[in-house]
Scaffold this motif. Structure first.
Motif, PDB file in Angstrom:
ATOM      1  N   LYS A  40       0.829  -1.206   0.000  1.00 34.58           N
ATOM      2  CA  LYS A  40       0.000   0.000   0.000  1.00 34.58           C
ATOM      3  C   LYS A  40       0.866   1.259   0.000  1.00 34.58           C
ATOM      4  O   LYS A  40       0.612   2.195  -0.763  1.00 34.58           O
ATOM      5  N   SER A  41       1.888   1.295   0.836  1.00 35.88           N
ATOM      6  CA  SER A  41       2.741   2.490   0.893  1.00 35.88           C
ATOM      7  C   SER A  41       3.563   2.639  -0.391  1.00 35.88           C
ATOM      8  O   SER A  41       3.744   3.741  -0.894  1.00 35.88           O
ATOM      9  N   ARG A  42       4.046   1.516  -0.946  1.00 33.32           N
ATOM     10  CA  ARG A  42       4.793   1.589  -2.206  1.00 33.32           C
ATOM     11  C   ARG A  42       3.892   2.057  -3.345  1.00 33.32           C
ATOM     12  O   ARG A  42       4.326   2.819  -4.201  1.00 33.32           O
ATOM     13  N   LEU A  43       2.656   1.579  -3.347  1.00 31.06           N
ATOM     14  CA  LEU A  43       1.720   2.005  -4.383  1.00 31.06           C
ATOM     15  C   LEU A  43       1.470   3.507  -4.278  1.00 31.06           C
ATOM     16  O   LEU A  43       1.452   4.216  -5.289  1.00 31.06           O
ATOM     17  N   HIS A  44       1.302   4.003  -3.060  1.00 30.36           N
ATOM     18  CA  HIS A  44       1.095   5.442  -2.863  1.00 30.36           C
ATOM     19  C   HIS A  44       2.296   6.230  -3.390  1.00 30.36           C
ATOM     20  O   HIS A  44       2.135   7.203  -4.136  1.00 30.36           O
ATOM     21  N   ARG A  45       3.505   5.776  -3.021  1.00 33.21           N
ATOM     22  CA  ARG A  45       4.724   6.468  -3.496  1.00 33.21           C
ATOM     23  C   ARG A  45       4.862   6.362  -5.014  1.00 33.21           C
ATOM     24  O   ARG A  45       5.265   7.318  -5.673  1.00 33.21           O
ATOM     25  N   ALA A  46       4.521   5.206  -5.571  1.00 35.46           N
ATOM     26  CA  ALA A  46       4.621   5.021  -7.024  1.00 35.46           C
ATOM     27  C   ALA A  46       3.671   5.964  -7.749  1.00 35.46           C
ATOM     28  O   ALA A  46       4.045   6.589  -8.747  1.00 35.46           O
ATOM     29  N   ARG A  47       2.443   6.065  -7.264  1.00 35.41           N
ATOM     30  CA  ARG A  47       1.477   6.963  -7.906  1.00 35.41           C
ATOM     31  C   ARG A  47       1.902   8.417  -7.774  1.00 35.41           C
ATOM     32  O   ARG A  47       1.772   9.194  -8.723  1.00 35.41           O
ATOM     33  N   GLU A  48       2.393   8.788  -6.611  1.00 35.30           N
ATOM     34  CA  GLU A  48       2.859  10.173  -6.418  1.00 35.30           C
ATOM     35  C   GLU A  48       4.040  10.472  -7.337  1.00 35.30           C
ATOM     36  O   GLU A  48       4.085  11.529  -7.967  1.00 35.30           O
ATOM     37  N   SER A  49       4.978   9.561  -7.414  1.00 37.63           N
ATOM     38  CA  SER A  49       6.131   9.754  -8.292  1.00 37.63           C
ATOM     39  C   SER A  49       5.697   9.848  -9.747  1.00 37.63           C
ATOM     40  O   SER A  49       6.197  10.686 -10.501  1.00 37.63           O
ATOM     41  N   PHE A  50       4.772   8.992 -10.137  1.00 36.89           N
ATOM     42  CA  PHE A  50       4.282   9.019 -11.505  1.00 36.89           C
ATOM     43  C   PHE A  50       3.600  10.360 -11.795  1.00 36.89           C
ATOM     44  O   PHE A  50       3.853  10.974 -12.826  1.00 36.89           O
ATOM     45  N   ARG A  51       2.742  10.813 -10.886  1.00 32.40           N
ATOM     46  CA  ARG A  51       2.043  12.109 -11.081  1.00 32.40           C
ATOM     47  C   ARG A  51       3.031  13.259 -11.221  1.00 32.40           C
ATOM     48  O   ARG A  51       2.889  14.126 -12.071  1.00 32.40           O
ATOM     49  N   LYS A  52       4.018  13.299 -10.327  1.00 31.57           N
ATOM     50  CA  LYS A  52       5.013  14.375 -10.367  1.00 31.57           C
ATOM     51  C   LYS A  52       5.792  14.341 -11.680  1.00 31.57           C
ATOM     52  O   LYS A  52       6.023  15.373 -12.301  1.00 31.57           O
TER      53      LYS A  52
END
Length: 165
Positions: free
Chosen positions: A149-161
């Motif tokens: 869950k935390s990796r998915l959150h970081r992955a989505r944030e990184s992708f958005r940025k």
């Protein structure tokens, strides 16, 4: 004529080489769609490695109805392994990404994914392309659900940025 994958599994497990060949031909596009966004330019290599693993391990598959889930787990594992082996790929610092409208670089999904780690790409594929929930994705990746869950959150944030810059 395309045969039922479950029938092909049973026949291949029984030693029918033609059935094994047909099964691998049917699985190849599916495996490629999973491996490509994780292993990026090494996607074809990862897909081939995954199909070899399927070939070697098919006799261990107990339930032919679970074929695609079983193959997905193998494909994810191989795609991550191949992506990690590529020493030439360096994850970029998101602050160094060019602007989206920079004429020197056409930022697309593949370029953006290349800036993420293989583990983050795998979670994005499992969750957003394959439609698995965090618990199932965590099980496939052999990590705790909270970690996924935390990796998915970081992955989505990184992708958005990366996409927005």
């Amino acid at each position: 004529m395309i045969e039922d994958p479950e029938h092909l599994v049973r026949a291949a497990q029984g030693g029918d080489t033609l059935a094994m060949s047909q099964l691998l031909d049917q699985l190849a596009p599916y495996v490629g769609r999973i491996c490509a966004p994780i292993a990026l330019s090494n996607g074809p290599d990862a897909a081939q490695e995954a199909l070899v693993a399927v070939f070697r391990s098919l006799r261990t598959l107990k339930d032919p109805a679970a074929l695609f889930g079983w193959v997905r787990a193998i494909a994810i594992r191989e795609a991550i392994r191949v992506a990690r082996q590529d020493q030439r790929q360096v994850v970029a610092d998101l602050a160094d990404l060019p602007a989206r409208d920079d004429p020197q670089l056409a930022v697309d999904i593949r370029d953006t994914l290349a800036r993420l780690s293989p583990e983050h790409r795998a979670l994005l594929v499992l969750r957003d392309l394959e439609g698995l929930d965090e618990r199932d994705a965590a099980a496939l990746l052999e990590v705790p659900a909270g970690t996924a869950k935390s990796r998915l959150h970081r992955a989505r944030e990184s992708f958005r940025k990366a996409w927005a810059s």
